[in-house]
Design a protein around this motif. Structure first.
Motif, PDB file in Angstrom:
ATOM      1  N   ASN A   3       0.830  -1.198   0.000  1.00 53.12           N
ATOM      2  CA  ASN A   3       0.000   0.000   0.000  1.00 53.12           C
ATOM      3  C   ASN A   3       0.870   1.256   0.000  1.00 53.12           C
ATOM      4  O   ASN A   3       0.599   2.215  -0.719  1.00 53.12           O
ATOM      5  N   LYS A   4       1.939   1.250   0.786  1.00 56.21           N
ATOM      6  CA  LYS A   4       2.836   2.399   0.846  1.00 56.21           C
ATOM      7  C   LYS A   4       3.543   2.610  -0.493  1.00 56.21           C
ATOM      8  O   LYS A   4       3.679   3.741  -0.963  1.00 56.21           O
ATOM      9  N   LEU A   5       3.990   1.536  -1.126  1.00 58.35           N
ATOM     10  CA  LEU A   5       4.648   1.645  -2.421  1.00 58.35           C
ATOM     11  C   LEU A   5       3.686   2.178  -3.487  1.00 58.35           C
ATOM     12  O   LEU A   5       4.060   3.021  -4.312  1.00 58.35           O
ATOM     13  N   GLN A   6       2.436   1.694  -3.471  1.00 50.63           N
ATOM     14  CA  GLN A   6       1.436   2.176  -4.418  1.00 50.63           C
ATOM     15  C   GLN A   6       1.154   3.658  -4.182  1.00 50.63           C
ATOM     16  O   GLN A   6       1.051   4.435  -5.128  1.00 50.63           O
ATOM     17  N   HIS A   7       1.040   4.054  -2.921  1.00 46.18           N
ATOM     18  CA  HIS A   7       0.793   5.459  -2.577  1.00 46.18           C
ATOM     19  C   HIS A   7       1.919   6.346  -3.104  1.00 46.18           C
ATOM     20  O   HIS A   7       1.671   7.390  -3.708  1.00 46.18           O
ATOM     21  N   ASN A   8       3.165   5.939  -2.884  1.00 53.74           N
ATOM     22  CA  ASN A   8       4.298   6.732  -3.349  1.00 53.74           C
ATOM     23  C   ASN A   8       4.346   6.814  -4.870  1.00 53.74           C
ATOM     24  O   ASN A   8       4.657   7.873  -5.425  1.00 53.74           O
ATOM     25  N   ALA A   9       4.042   5.728  -5.549  1.00 47.27           N
ATOM     26  CA  ALA A   9       4.029   5.740  -7.011  1.00 47.27           C
ATOM     27  C   ALA A   9       2.925   6.657  -7.533  1.00 47.27           C
ATOM     28  O   ALA A   9       3.137   7.423  -8.491  1.00 47.27           O
ATOM     29  N   LEU A  10       1.749   6.603  -6.911  1.00 43.00           N
ATOM     30  CA  LEU A  10       0.652   7.474  -7.336  1.00 43.00           C
ATOM     31  C   LEU A  10       0.950   8.936  -7.023  1.00 43.00           C
ATOM     32  O   LEU A  10       0.565   9.828  -7.785  1.00 43.00           O
ATOM     33  N   ARG A  11       1.638   9.196  -5.941  1.00 44.29           N
ATOM     34  CA  ARG A  11       2.026  10.576  -5.618  1.00 44.29           C
ATOM     35  C   ARG A  11       2.943  11.135  -6.705  1.00 44.29           C
ATOM     36  O   ARG A  11       2.795  12.270  -7.142  1.00 44.29           O
ATOM     37  N   ARG A  12       3.903  10.320  -7.147  1.00 43.71           N
ATOM     38  CA  ARG A  12       4.796  10.766  -8.227  1.00 43.71           C
ATOM     39  C   ARG A  12       4.035  10.986  -9.529  1.00 43.71           C
ATOM     40  O   ARG A  12       4.261  11.975 -10.233  1.00 43.71           O
ATOM     41  N   ARG A  13       3.124  10.078  -9.860  1.00 43.23           N
ATOM     42  CA  ARG A  13       2.320  10.232 -11.085  1.00 43.23           C
ATOM     43  C   ARG A  13       1.444  11.472 -11.020  1.00 43.23           C
ATOM     44  O   ARG A  13       1.291  12.189 -12.006  1.00 43.23           O
ATOM     45  N   ALA A  14       0.855  11.726  -9.848  1.00 41.88           N
ATOM     46  CA  ALA A  14      -0.002  12.900  -9.687  1.00 41.88           C
ATOM     47  C   ALA A  14       0.815  14.172  -9.896  1.00 41.88           C
ATOM     48  O   ALA A  14       0.368  15.099 -10.586  1.00 41.88           O
ATOM     49  N   ARG A  15       1.991  14.234  -9.338  1.00 33.55           N
ATOM     50  CA  ARG A  15       2.850  15.415  -9.522  1.00 33.55           C
ATOM     51  C   ARG A  15       3.212  15.603 -10.989  1.00 33.55           C
ATOM     52  O   ARG A  15       3.284  16.731 -11.462  1.00 33.55           O
ATOM     53  N   ALA A  16       3.438  14.511 -11.698  1.00 34.76           N
ATOM     54  CA  ALA A  16       3.769  14.602 -13.121  1.00 34.76           C
ATOM     55  C   ALA A  16       2.608  15.177 -13.925  1.00 34.76           C
ATOM     56  O   ALA A  16       2.808  15.795 -14.969  1.00 34.76           O
ATOM     57  N   HIS A  17       1.374  14.987 -13.440  1.00 32.85           N
ATOM     58  CA  HIS A  17       0.183  15.506 -14.115  1.00 32.85           C
ATOM     59  C   HIS A  17      -0.261  16.857 -13.565  1.00 32.85           C
ATOM     60  O   HIS A  17      -1.293  17.378 -13.955  1.00 32.85           O
ATOM     61  N   GLY A  18       0.490  17.399 -12.621  1.00 33.17           N
ATOM     62  CA  GLY A  18       0.154  18.707 -12.063  1.00 33.17           C
ATOM     63  C   GLY A  18      -0.791  18.665 -10.879  1.00 33.17           C
ATOM     64  O   GLY A  18      -1.374  19.681 -10.508  1.00 33.17           O
ATOM     65  N   TYR A  19      -0.940  17.500 -10.266  1.00 34.96           N
ATOM     66  CA  TYR A  19      -1.813  17.341  -9.104  1.00 34.96           C
ATOM     67  C   TYR A  19      -0.981  17.051  -7.866  1.00 34.96           C
ATOM     68  O   TYR A  19       0.184  16.705  -7.937  1.00 34.96           O
ATOM     69  N   GLU A  20      -1.635  17.138  -6.722  1.00 38.47           N
ATOM     70  CA  GLU A  20      -1.028  16.738  -5.462  1.00 38.47           C
ATOM     71  C   GLU A  20      -1.943  15.695  -4.833  1.00 38.47           C
ATOM     72  O   GLU A  20      -3.156  15.886  -4.769  1.00 38.47           O
ATOM     73  N   LEU A  21      -1.384  14.605  -4.375  1.00 36.96           N
ATOM     74  CA  LEU A  21      -2.154  13.545  -3.726  1.00 36.96           C
ATOM     75  C   LEU A  21      -2.140  13.798  -2.229  1.00 36.96           C
ATOM     76  O   LEU A  21      -1.081  13.944  -1.621  1.00 36.96           O
ATOM     77  N   ARG A  22      -3.331  13.861  -1.645  1.00 43.36           N
ATOM     78  CA  ARG A  22      -3.455  14.090  -0.199  1.00 43.36           C
ATOM     79  C   ARG A  22      -4.266  12.981   0.443  1.00 43.36           C
ATOM     80  O   ARG A  22      -5.193  12.461  -0.148  1.00 43.36           O
ATOM     81  N   ARG A  23      -3.925  12.696   1.684  1.00 42.10           N
ATOM     82  CA  ARG A  23      -4.602  11.668   2.471  1.00 42.10           C
ATOM     83  C   ARG A  23      -5.424  12.356   3.551  1.00 42.10           C
ATOM     84  O   ARG A  23      -4.973  13.306   4.184  1.00 42.10           O
TER      85      ARG A  23
END
Length: 84
Positions: free
Chosen positions: A29-49
């Motif tokens: 779950n932590k690895l998936q979260h970190n990967a999605l955070r990087r993808r979100a930043r690449a698209h101009g978004y920020e992932l928040r919990r």
């Protein structure tokens, strides 16, 4: 004479029981979260919990889809479908 290096206490306390299945799920779950955070930043978004789930924040500090209860799978699907 050198000072001894500090070591982390990696022992499990007596009342705690190590559950390898739960530990593996938590790590995945932590690895998936970190990967999605990087993808979100690449698209101009920020992932928040939050207590309710996850949300994507755009550059104008607004929630994408006005939701703060997304699952990680829903975040991934949103990033896949709304790639800039």
């Amino acid at each position: 004479m050198s000072t001894p290096r500090r070591t982390r206490n990696l022992t499990v306390r007596r009342h705690e029981v190590h559950d390898p299945v739960a530990a593996n799920e938590e790590r995945a779950n932590k690895l998936q979260h970190n990967a999605l955070r990087r993808r979100a930043r690449a698209h101009g978004y920020e992932l928040r919990r939050s207590d309710y789930g996850y949300s994507l924040i755009d550059g104008e500090r607004a929630r994408v889809s006005d939701r703060n209860d997304l699952t990680l799978a829903e975040v991934a699907a949103h990033l896949d479908s709304h790639a800039r």
